[in-house]
Design an enzyme around this catalytic site. Structure first.
Site, mmCIF file in Angstrom:
data_model
loop_
_atom_site.group_PDB
_atom_site.id
_atom_site.type_symbol
_atom_site.label_atom_id
_atom_site.label_comp_id
_atom_site.label_asym_id
_atom_site.label_seq_id
_atom_site.Cartn_x
_atom_site.Cartn_y
_atom_site.Cartn_z
ATOM 1 N N GLU A 1 0.813 -1.224 0.000
ATOM 2 C CA GLU A 1 0.000 0.000 0.000
ATOM 3 C C GLU A 1 0.847 1.275 0.000
ATOM 4 O OE1 GLU A 1 -3.742 -1.483 2.656
ATOM 5 O OE2 GLU A 1 -1.967 -0.863 3.773
ATOM 6 N N PRO A 2 1.594 1.515 -1.061
ATOM 7 C CA PRO A 2 2.397 2.741 -1.077
ATOM 8 C C PRO A 2 1.539 3.979 -1.302
ATOM 9 C CG PRO A 2 2.543 1.631 -3.198
ATOM 10 C CD PRO A 2 1.720 0.735 -2.302
ATOM 11 N N GLY A 3 1.783 5.020 -0.529
ATOM 12 C CA GLY A 3 1.116 6.303 -0.752
ATOM 13 C C GLY A 3 2.164 7.325 -1.145
ATOM 14 N N CYS B 1 0.873 33.443 11.119
ATOM 15 C CA CYS B 1 1.188 34.087 12.385
ATOM 16 C C CYS B 1 1.629 33.050 13.396
ATOM 17 C CB CYS B 1 -0.027 34.835 12.893
ATOM 18 S SG CYS B 1 -0.484 36.127 11.766
ATOM 19 N N GLU B 2 2.824 32.524 13.180
ATOM 20 C CA GLU B 2 3.292 31.405 13.987
ATOM 21 C C GLU B 2 4.775 31.264 13.666
ATOM 22 O OE1 GLU B 2 1.855 28.678 15.895
ATOM 23 O OE2 GLU B 2 3.951 28.021 15.878
ATOM 24 N N TYR C 1 0.825 14.126 1.658
ATOM 25 C CA TYR C 1 0.527 14.678 2.984
ATOM 26 C C TYR C 1 0.758 16.181 3.071
ATOM 27 C CZ TYR C 1 0.655 9.690 3.748
ATOM 28 O OH TYR C 1 0.423 8.345 3.626
HETATM 29 C C1 LIG Z 1 -0.756 5.696 5.677
HETATM 30 C C2 LIG Z 1 -0.942 4.293 5.301
HETATM 31 C C3 LIG Z 1 -0.327 3.807 4.145
HETATM 32 C C4 LIG Z 1 0.564 4.630 3.266
HETATM 33 O O1 LIG Z 1 1.707 5.073 3.907
HETATM 34 P P1 LIG Z 1 2.856 5.793 3.037
HETATM 35 O O2 LIG Z 1 3.883 6.147 4.043
HETATM 36 O O3 LIG Z 1 2.229 6.985 2.415
HETATM 37 O O4 LIG Z 1 3.300 4.792 2.039
HETATM 38 C C5 LIG Z 1 -0.566 2.500 3.804
HETATM 39 N N1 LIG Z 1 -1.367 1.697 4.567
HETATM 40 C C6 LIG Z 1 -1.964 2.154 5.673
HETATM 41 C C7 LIG Z 1 -2.825 1.237 6.450
HETATM 42 C C8 LIG Z 1 -1.776 3.447 6.092
HETATM 43 O O5 LIG Z 1 -2.362 3.884 7.207
#
Ligand SMILES: *Cc1c(COP(=O)(O)O)cnc(C)c1O
Length: 461
Positions: A318-320, A389-390, A419
């Site tokens: 699950e790469p994001g 403002c921080e 993100y």
């Molecule tokens: C956030 C998340 C991801 C993705 O994480 P990355 O660091 O963006 O690759 C994959 N699986 C789950 C369950 C997550 O919570």
């Protein structure tokens, strides 16, 4: 200023900033690992994206803006597909989600993870096939679960006993049998390159392996019969640079797999190893490639399965961040340039913590370059800050910019695809920036800029 920085600040020129930050030979050069692959400095000295000059993008769409190199994102999808040819690659939508990106990842053969009703709605409205969606979250509401079940979402990753009860009841009511994975917390925490393995894990997600909750959840689902238990899921964290954390987590989760087989005679057919594949934010970062990680993961899983005498399950990852992070840079315009007591130069840009909270929230490091021209001026240690403002409103803590950077110059910060827009806020009533996708010399708006009218439209008092 933090105490440990004081010495460096009063030291010689060039020793300021973190030890790893070396004065660059050439402030105009782009470090390839930090930039989308179709970003180069054009003949006029300005950055170009797939042939488009950033000055034209700034004129057309304004600043700040997130600029997506579409072919770069698609290429990263293909790299993951090629690295994991017999696994399902779920793009973790929370990194950045909009309809155009849903279509891109779907066209490239990826699956999609969502974790709220809003993300699910976005995915479905872009035509993502429901069976290719995984639904995560530690507090899915009954309404969200109902929508997911009715839409026919492919996998629901269950996270609590309450959720198992809710989902079972729904399944009975609707006469369906949802496919589920059990989210297991394995006592491996990966964060910023390193990982820690502990016996227990003190966090809100998933079912604890060490405490026995994970096994109990699997047994409960097997007993329910209205839910189809497809496998186990573990996600150990983010910015993982090598496979050693996965090695510990895969071993632990496969031991549970074998425990379930021994107790119930069932071999679960799937295993989801989660995401967290790291990317480079600065020249210091050197993450393993998807190809290398995949090879290591495959070997670990094959080895553990052989040791436990298990059939190798169908894998998912699950790469994001690793898909969208490096494909985007943020284009800002500098508004003020301030030398502070000869210690450091603050370059203030027209965005900040509202479009990139990661520096303030996680102490994240980024890099930056002057984007509208080259310069022959000396490198100068700068801090790129926002307009909020921080005082913690920092975009890039330390970077060498040319000493002649001035108001009106464009500043580009790479690695902001993940993100940043998804965690953007309206702090100080700053409208959130647009996302502009560029491909083959053509730009198109995929998320428009928020306006002050958008903000006022919510303000109904
Ligand atoms: C956030 C998340 C991801 C993705 O994480 P990355 O660091 O963006 O690759 C994959 N699986 C789950 C369950 C997550 O919570």
């Amino acid at each position: 200023m933090r105490a440990h920085e004081a010495g460096a600040l009063h030291g010689e020129i060039g020793s300021r900033g973190p030890a790893w930050l070396r004065t660059p030979v050439d402030v105009n050069a782009l470090v390839p690992q930090l930039w989308p692959r179709n970003v180069v400095r054009g003949p006029a000295g300005a950055l170009t994206v797939a042939g488009l000059d950033v000055r034209d993008l700034a004129a057309e769409y304004g600043t700040p803006a997130y600029v997506l190199d579409e072919d770069d994102l698609r290429e990263r999808c293909r790299e993951f597909r090629a690295a994991f040819p017999d696994a399902d690659v779920y793009y973790a939508g929370k990194a950045f989600l909009c309809r155009a990106v849903v279509r891109m990842i779907a066209e490239e053969g990826l699956f999609l993870d969502v974790c709220t009703g809003g993300e699910l709605a976005t995915a479905l409205s872009a035509g993502m096939p429901a069976e290719r969606i995984g639904f995560h979250g530690n507090n899915k509401s009954v309404a969200e679960l109902t929508r997911a079940v009715d839409a026919g979402v492919g996998r629901i990753i269950v996270d609590s006993f309450t959720e198992i009860d809710r989902l079972s009841e729904l399944a009975r009511e609707r006469g369906v049998r949802p496919k589920v994975l059990v989210r297991v917390t394995v006592g491996v925490e990966a964060h910023t390159h390193e990982f820690i393995a502990t016996a227990h894990e003190d966090q809100k997600f998933g079912f604890s392996l060490a405490g026995g909750a994970a096994a109990a959840a699997a047994f409960k689902i097997l007993d329910e019969d209205v839910l189809e238990l497809r496998g186990l899921h573990s996600h150990i964290g983010s910015q993982i640079f090598d496979a050693s954390g996965f090695e510990v987590s895969a071993r632990r989760v496969l031991a549970l797999q074998s425990q379930i087989r021994d107790a119930r005679g069932v071999e679960l057919p799937e295993l989801d190893l989660g995401g967290g594949f790291g990317i480079a934010y600065t020249t210091q970062d050197d993450p393993a490639s998807p190809h290398d990680l995949a090879k290591r993961l495959r070997k670990i899983v094959d080895g553990e399965c052989a040791a436990e005498n298990l059939a190798v399950p169908h894998l998912s990852v699950e790469p994001g961040r690793a898909i969208v992070g490096p494909a985007v840079f943020t284009l800002y315009q500098a508004g003020t340039v301030k030398d502070v007591d000869g210690l450091r130069t603050y370059v203030s840009v027209d965005g900040g913590m509202s479009d990139n909270i990661r520096t303030a929230l996680y102490d994240a490091s980024y890099s930056a370059t002057m984007a509208n021209r080259t310069s022959t001026a000396q490198p100068m240690l700068a801090r790129v800050v926002g307009k909020h403002c921080e005082s913690g409103d920092i975009v890039v803590k330390d970077e060498f910019l040319p000493a002649d950077v001035q108001p009106g110059d464009l500043v580009a910060v790479p690695g902001t695809g993940a993100y940043c827009r998804s965690m953007a806020s309206n702090y100080n009533h700053v409208p959130r920036p647009p996302v502009v996708a560029v491909r083959d010399g053509r730009a198109r708006l995929i998320v428009r800029r928020e306006t002050e009218d958008d903000l006022l439209a919510l303000d109904v008092g």
